[in-house]
Motif scaffolding. Structure first.
Motif, PDB file in Angstrom:
ATOM      1  N   ILE A   1      48.720 -16.580 -41.907  1.00 17.22           N
ATOM      2  CA  ILE A   1      47.582 -15.897 -42.236  1.00 17.22           C
ATOM      3  C   ILE A   1      47.522 -14.618 -42.936  1.00 17.22           C
ATOM      4  O   ILE A   1      48.063 -13.646 -42.689  1.00 17.22           O
TER       5      ILE A   1
ATOM      6  N   PHE B   1      42.118  -7.149 -37.350  1.00 18.05           N
ATOM      7  CA  PHE B   1      41.618  -7.979 -35.996  1.00 18.05           C
ATOM      8  C   PHE B   1      41.326  -9.235 -36.165  1.00 18.05           C
ATOM      9  O   PHE B   1      41.768 -10.116 -35.239  1.00 18.05           O
ATOM     10  N   GLY B   2      40.518  -9.588 -37.024  1.00 23.95           N
ATOM     11  CA  GLY B   2      40.281 -11.196 -37.400  1.00 23.95           C
ATOM     12  C   GLY B   2      41.574 -11.976 -37.668  1.00 23.95           C
ATOM     13  O   GLY B   2      41.780 -13.061 -37.006  1.00 23.95           O
TER      14      GLY B   2
ATOM     15  N   GLN C   1      44.741 -17.609 -31.364  1.00 31.09           N
ATOM     16  CA  GLN C   1      44.056 -18.861 -31.195  1.00 31.09           C
ATOM     17  C   GLN C   1      45.015 -19.947 -31.256  1.00 31.09           C
ATOM     18  O   GLN C   1      45.377 -20.815 -30.544  1.00 31.09           O
TER      19      GLN C   1
ATOM     20  N   TYR D   1      43.306 -12.068 -34.036  1.00 32.76           N
ATOM     21  CA  TYR D   1      42.525 -13.376 -33.043  1.00 32.76           C
ATOM     22  C   TYR D   1      42.756 -14.521 -33.564  1.00 32.76           C
ATOM     23  O   TYR D   1      43.086 -15.502 -32.667  1.00 32.76           O
ATOM     24  N   ALA D   2      42.915 -14.848 -34.844  1.00 27.37           N
ATOM     25  CA  ALA D   2      42.954 -16.225 -35.299  1.00 27.37           C
ATOM     26  C   ALA D   2      44.306 -16.807 -34.923  1.00 27.37           C
ATOM     27  O   ALA D   2      44.724 -17.598 -34.507  1.00 27.37           O
TER      28      ALA D   2
ATOM     29  N   THR E   1      45.690 -19.137 -45.038  1.00 29.87           N
ATOM     30  CA  THR E   1      44.413 -18.992 -45.010  1.00 29.87           C
ATOM     31  C   THR E   1      44.369 -17.540 -44.807  1.00 29.87           C
ATOM     32  O   THR E   1      45.173 -16.723 -44.851  1.00 29.87           O
ATOM     33  N   VAL E   2      42.880 -17.036 -45.374  1.00 30.23           N
ATOM     34  CA  VAL E   2      42.780 -15.747 -45.666  1.00 30.23           C
ATOM     35  C   VAL E   2      41.710 -15.094 -44.817  1.00 30.23           C
ATOM     36  O   VAL E   2      40.764 -15.968 -44.508  1.00 30.23           O
ATOM     37  N   VAL E   3      41.870 -13.913 -44.460  1.00 31.55           N
ATOM     38  CA  VAL E   3      40.703 -13.107 -43.620  1.00 31.55           C
ATOM     39  C   VAL E   3      40.123 -11.954 -44.738  1.00 31.55           C
ATOM     40  O   VAL E   3      40.756 -11.728 -45.697  1.00 31.55           O
TER      41      VAL E   3
ATOM     42  N   SER F   1      34.397 -14.485 -34.744  1.00 32.37           N
ATOM     43  CA  SER F   1      36.080 -14.464 -34.695  1.00 32.37           C
ATOM     44  C   SER F   1      36.823 -15.754 -34.738  1.00 32.37           C
ATOM     45  O   SER F   1      36.226 -16.661 -34.369  1.00 32.37           O
ATOM     46  N   GLY F   2      38.090 -15.717 -35.269  1.00 37.04           N
ATOM     47  CA  GLY F   2      38.514 -16.828 -35.404  1.00 37.04           C
ATOM     48  C   GLY F   2      38.618 -17.737 -36.690  1.00 37.04           C
ATOM     49  O   GLY F   2      38.922 -18.908 -36.588  1.00 37.04           O
ATOM     50  N   LEU F   3      37.764 -17.038 -37.672  1.00 41.99           N
ATOM     51  CA  LEU F   3      37.852 -17.999 -38.686  1.00 41.99           C
ATOM     52  C   LEU F   3      38.568 -17.331 -39.868  1.00 41.99           C
ATOM     53  O   LEU F   3      38.753 -16.178 -40.033  1.00 41.99           O
ATOM     54  N   THR F   4      39.325 -18.492 -40.570  1.00 42.74           N
ATOM     55  CA  THR F   4      40.019 -17.977 -41.734  1.00 42.74           C
ATOM     56  C   THR F   4      39.473 -18.899 -42.832  1.00 42.74           C
ATOM     57  O   THR F   4      38.944 -19.838 -42.636  1.00 42.74           O
TER      58      THR F   4
END
Lengths: 254, 254, 254, 254, 254, 254, 254, 254
Positions: free
Chosen positions: C198, C236-237, C244, C240-241, C228-230, D225-228
């Motif tokens: 991430i 935080f994002g 999960q 969190y990911a 994958t990118v935030v 939250s939890g999105l990439t």
């Protein structure tokens, strides 16, 4: 692990002083840092006179002082860019011989100054507001062992100012051309000389300058050959690259 | 007007052969081209081995042939970039010895090839799609009298490919690093070697690559020192600048 | 309304205990919250150990304290991101056991700490200036019940630093790679390992970094698979990911 | 150089079969590829079931066929993305069993199909125009050994379509949500489920969609939250990352 | 010049009381303000209950007070947007009955409050940080004679919050949907109801929100019909346009 | 499931005609479509005269014909936007009464034309090149049951053209103002009338118009109140929103 | 070297007063400043009444005072733009007769005021917030010897205000039209008059005004002929260019 | 209604030939077109020698021919810009004396050619690729009655080419400077002369030229005074504005 150490290890292995697994582990355990990247280490020692530089912005005075202390121990000299008054004070409380270059927003500590290599780097800037960036380039190049000549306030809106200094510009090995606003100076210079020109856009300007983007784009799109570009306000980067080129011209780095 | 011609004129004036107004007019009428810019002329003759290059894109085959004819007459050699099949055909109908460099989208005509100077320029590219731009850089540097080594398809997603060629990269005087997409190759390379690295972003990519903008920005923001950047897809510009630096390293241009 | 409640209602209806209109109203009146979204409720109870997080920026200390009070009552624990000193003070005046994570700009209150699940999350960052964002990711992942390993200051300009820690990186279930400037670190990492990476761009940089846009674009255009990118600075994002994914790997969430 | 080879070498050295310099050279000459990067090799063999993928766009049919031949020999299977009719024809002339996935613009060749791992990947798309990208994601995930469920045309302008399929969405291990225009689907989905959601913006739209930039920005700025996020139109990247996560959930990759 | 004045003038001309040139000059000298734009004046009197609004930002307290004094005299009521504490103080020193709407950053003075027209305007916002903009819209619409219902904190990441209020939303004549970050709320709402939806992007967000640009683009690219958009943070504009529509629905403005 | 059907089901359950599980399944299986979203269904039947519209661009003629067939069966009428000649041909081969609106790039099929509601929608456009977008708006509004008046070629560079039609503009319930280039028309119009103005930017222009971005930004930044904006070239969206407002003014939709 | 000096030199040479080398050196040594650019010097003396202007922003009060002192000595007058209170104080401490133009953020010192040339320059601005930029333009034009008429607050949202002043606007030789927000004023004005209009975008606005970019783009894309544009907020540039044009109209500069 | 017609009407009214209401209606009914805008009409007759121009791009040959016919009847002459071969053919089929200016992509028809006014307009361009835009400017200015001198291919990369033509440039009343790529030419020129310079960016360039944006921004940010800018590629606009200025200098337009 230096080559000498590697040889010692192998000899100890042959003489039975260390076991096979120990040799294997020594070569495998940290190949990157110790053997696999011997080239890198070699190369780092080659550029010993290009010490690491501290980017002061966003660091506390204490942090800057700490890093400088480490550099001084390893290299005997240090360059700190984007310093503020508080950085200078912190450095002066801890070290002697701190030189503050106010216009360049830099500080240098040189216990063992470098000998100047032959060849000259000329730093041009378009307007007086571009001076901090130009000075950062000049101080960097000077600190890295180059003779630097500054020719400032020679923007294209008064072309005669540049043309009257053409001889000096042409006698350089590398030229650093610093400009904000429309960023035309590097193009004009690169059309007049046959040496590499490093263009530095600055964020001087307002409105549709978009923080130096206008100047950056102008430089990237120059119709003159031999021009390369660094980031907006990146005087240090230009000074560093110019020094590399000048060192090449002096027969170093080979 | 050369210095010799100026002396002759002044002597004729003193001896009464020409009047005062004629002298004044001679110095005033074309000062830029003849006297004021003697430096420029000198410098142009210095870079005779850097002939002007024809940018083929947007020019008709006939136009390209015409310009090449003029260059051949003046320089004995020509480089045409961004050529299409029709340009090549037109050139071949008119000239012998036209070399088409398909991958580079270039054509060269060299009646009097340059002798290679010492020192090597390495051209790296990240992916096979970046090859046209890398080849344009390589052909340009080669054409300008440099030994060029190509190391292609060494993008950062498979770092071992680059690292296994590190020796070759480190032995160059200048490195040209060509990459599209995330444009990380030049940063990685500049961190591994002590020579100047010229970064060339390409428009290889899609979506948020924005025609090479992503790679361009990555290169401008590199955390590695010694990196300078040219315009997106500007292989010629990189080859030209690298050649200037290599010539400096060879003791030329001084 | 749970399925059990629905059955009860229908039986009461058949037995005459409630009238037709009451049944109809029960199903129609609040279908979303009670029946149509029973799934949602279920799912919310499933993620009870992922309590809501308070984004402190732009909230007054009083507001933050109020929301935290509510969360503590419901969940027994709370994470507040982007806190300032005044937030911390306000929390400490009201609650015991407030932990301030200065580097991460976070505060946590954990009356009932989560047990760590198996599997490791590695958080990398390129430079020390990227640390606040990396710490936000690390604290978030830690708070959500994960073992977190931090490997900082391993930017691509000094590749050996990353390579020497490769074993640790490869042993993670998920890697969070944080970088500003040219944003190359995630691409290099994703090319070296087979686990999800991430990428978190930061706004560290200046000039043409455009507040982290350069790094963001680089990451989106990575030539490495599995990345994958935030959003810029969204530690935080990422935490969190990553949590999960690590929970999935631990057999949770199914 | 494998560990076995290294041992042999060391034994030969001790027994006098090879000299000290030969040992030293063997360890130094290619440390990256052979020893220093044994980890990398190991890791590559670990992901053997993630064969390299051919990006067809911009490659000639002949080039694609050549690369596929190499992959088939090494891996027994290949995935080609962004294919055109001419690529399919060229592949079919040379290989048997070429499957063309028209909607996905992909082709697959699978002599030794992978066994499906447990766990499901759900691919959502907002509109029928987003289908090519969604299919690329679905074919990629399917090809990499995952059970894939497609739920298409569930854009947020008709929310009931998505809500009526919520059970299916919630039962996935990973969700890929593909959307152009305003790009709201991934945010809505991530708010409804507790599993990782990978958002794929597409360039579907016109005007101020700016080639998918609007959707990309919306996804990066999601309040869920939890999105990439991956690059615009990067269905392959999403399918690849989803497969990595699903493999982790299945206890692989550890 | 009113129609009555024009008639008088013409009669005076016919009776010889004024000369031809005087008539001609009267019609020519100020045709725009007096005759040519009688329509405009008429229309301005039609919208008397839509008094001019003072944009407080960038005005001194004294300037704001001066303009308000003029409006109060002409209209008996005034709305000041984007006020700061100093504006409120200045107004209160000079006028009685100043109402400060802190959340909306507005002040109102209403000596002759408007009667509410039938029909309801619903103002939605996605998060609590969007409240200042939502309140500006609500206060504006309320001030212009509309019944306003606020439904806040119903962002798409928790869809059930919105769906549980659907009845209230559907009973409005016009809906104003305010959202920052990914800006998805207006699209979801416009898909659920048949009334006009006015979307207001806010600058709530960070990183690639680019000051609200992400939300703005999302709203412009909505796949839902019946959505129109105003500028980032333009709560006043949305409230004004909603009031116009609601007035139309009430049979006014015809 | 309508309320009537729900009552029947419950009565059958009470009378033993269907079992408990069947009732439960009926309410649970599709709560969204059938019960949970009864509101939505209700609302959809309310807007039956707002039939779904087919966006032709990027669809094959066969696809368009298929969707239109489905719409015709359900609604008795259909609007297809962004059609090409091939779409028209395919529609005409299959259906009678296809009307091609060439300038609007639309086709309509109306077996049961709508009765015009009272109130007028005026569509303005700045230049003749903006006509396709203006016509798309006009055809949409007309198709949805509105009286439409077109006033074209009234750009602000010849203000008298607009002013001479002011009466007609002021008599509308809603005005759609379409403009490319500098996009000033909607601002000028909104300053002259008291009704809602929907601004539609077009991509007419060149250079720094950036595909309609200049006009879009101008409209979003209008200093005139009562202006809302749709996406570049989105004539359909403007026509749809205008129709909603006009229906409200006619006392519909309540 | 003036022509007179050149003649003297040549005569001294002929009479033996100076040697050949001295003449040669005089012509060669500084050809740019002295001979080659005699044209430039001439031209600079021609524009003596256009003295250099000091851009105050970013300069210390001391720096400004120093430059002004130099200008006063050379020109007898000076204009300082973008001044702050501290600049004014510094100037007043050192010079008499400093005029502070607060609204324009300018200061002027005129010991020898210029006589006004015939012809009028009209400066328009759209809103009161645009006044600082408009005043900078007006003060500049006034200072350069032009009669200036200000017509402020005539934005297009209240068109009658502009139209009622049309006579005054049409009687100017040049019009400067200053506007922020949607930037429509210059287009409307250029459509109404036949004289050159210089458009000045300002950064007045918020949200999608992007610091004046919206207004700038609108002006560049104007459908009205005869419009040219300067940078955002560049009132000085507009005033300077307008003065040049007015001077041409007055028969100067030829 | 002309002044003469107004007088007639008033006299008829006084003599009883027309009634009061008829007079009132005549003045009120169409005040804008007939009286209120008499100024405009006047002004339009003043600029009769500035006939309307047809923008050919996007118009069919038939449309262009129709508009030209109308212009010829009204004005006796017409200019069509951005023409293609098909436009020329259509014009030649219908009219005699059509002149095609291929390089300028223009056509002109002049039955009554204008007499040249005194004063010269110089059109400069940086490279041969900029010629179409430069020619459009030159043809426009020539067509509007100006003497035009073209000086092409004088880009800043070869400064001596421009400097050697400085006399010619300085003798113009207005200079139009056309450049793509880095767009530096206008800045350099404006620094060398005292007349107005109109800068025209072109889209010549590639990569980070972004369709001429780089050149546009450079020109807007010029550090030289007296520069104004038109849209990218807008040769017509520059020619038109230059002609207005030259007409002012010739004592026209007053």
């Amino acid at each position: 692990m230096t080559t000498a150490q590697a040889i010692t290890l192998l000899e100890q292995f042959r003489s039975g002083g260390v076991g096979r697994d120990a040799v294997l582990r020594a070569f495998q355990a940290a190949p990157v840092a110790d053997l696999g990247f011997a080239q890198i280490d070699l190369h780092r020692s080659l550029r010993k006179n290009f010490p690491e530089v501290v980017y002061g912005a966003g660091k506390t005075p204490a942090q800057v002082a700490l890093i400088v202390a480490r550099l001084l121990k390893a290299e005997g000299r240090a360059l700190v860019t984007r310093v503020e008054a508080s950085h200078i004070s912190a450095l002066r409380r801890r070290f002697r011989g701190v030189k503050a270059h106010d216009a360049a927003r830099c500080a240098t500590l040189e216990r063992r100054p470098l000998k100047k290599r032959p060849g000259k780097i000329v730093v041009l800037c378009a307007g007086t507001s571009d001076m901090p960036v130009a000075e950062e380039a000049a101080i960097t190049a000077d600190f890295m062992g180059n003779t630097v000549e500054r020719i400032y306030d020679v923007g294209v809106a008064g072309l005669h100012r540049l043309l009257s200094r053409l001889d000096a510009v042409q006698s350089a090995n590398v030229v650093i051309a610093v400009a904000g606003m429309e960023g035309a100076l590097p193009s004009v210079v690169a059309g007049l000389i046959s040496k590499p020109v490093i263009a530095v856009p600055t964020d001087v300007g307002y409105g549709a300058s978009f923080g130096g983007t206008a100047a950056l784009l102008a430089m990237l799109n120059s119709c003159a050959s031999g021009l390369t570009v660094v980031n907006i306000n990146n005087g240090f980067g230009a000074g560093y690259a110019a020094s590399q080129i000048n060192a090449l011209a002096a027969g170093e780095l080979s």
